[in-house]
Design a protein around this motif. Structure first.
Motif, PDB file in Angstrom:
ATOM      1  N   ASN A 109       0.709  -1.167  -0.040  1.00 32.60           N
ATOM      2  CA  ASN A 109       0.057   0.055  -0.074  1.00 32.60           C
ATOM      3  C   ASN A 109       0.802   1.344  -0.320  1.00 32.60           C
ATOM      4  O   ASN A 109       0.520   2.260  -0.671  1.00 32.60           O
ATOM      5  N   ARG A 165      -0.057   3.182  -3.015  1.00 33.19           N
ATOM      6  CA  ARG A 165      -1.080   4.322  -2.932  1.00 33.19           C
ATOM      7  C   ARG A 165      -0.387   5.554  -2.198  1.00 33.19           C
ATOM      8  O   ARG A 165      -0.885   6.405  -2.098  1.00 33.19           O
ATOM      9  N   HIS A 209      -5.578   1.412   3.316  1.00 31.97           N
ATOM     10  CA  HIS A 209      -6.568   1.889   2.367  1.00 31.97           C
ATOM     11  C   HIS A 209      -7.953   1.427   2.681  1.00 31.97           C
ATOM     12  O   HIS A 209      -8.087   0.464   3.317  1.00 31.97           O
TER      13      HIS A 209
END
Length: 71
Positions: free
Chosen positions: A27, A31, A36
């Motif tokens: 992640n 991201r 998330h």
């Protein structure tokens, strides 16, 4: 002796820790955030991205009053 188990313990400990920490690392790489909100459907994913765009935070949701009117 007892210390002969240490290399095996280190290998097994590493393999047991990988599933715990791999999502966090992935992640962060994809991201830029460690965690998330789960969005299984494409519609949920779109709403999550909308909340993040409008409020700056994916967990803070606002109603229709926060959406700017098109000009």
């Amino acid at each position: 002796m007892w210390y002969e188990i240490l290399p095996t313990l280190a290998v097994f400990g590493t393999f047991l820790a990988i599933p715990c920490y791999a999502p966090w690392v992935v992640n962060m790489a994809v991201r830029g955030k460690p965690v998330h909100r789960t969005a299984m459907d494409p519609e949920d994913r779109k709403l999550t991205m909308r909340d993040e765009r409008l409020t700056g935070h994916m967990y803070k949701m606002n109603g229709l009053e926060s959406i700017p009117d098109p000009k």
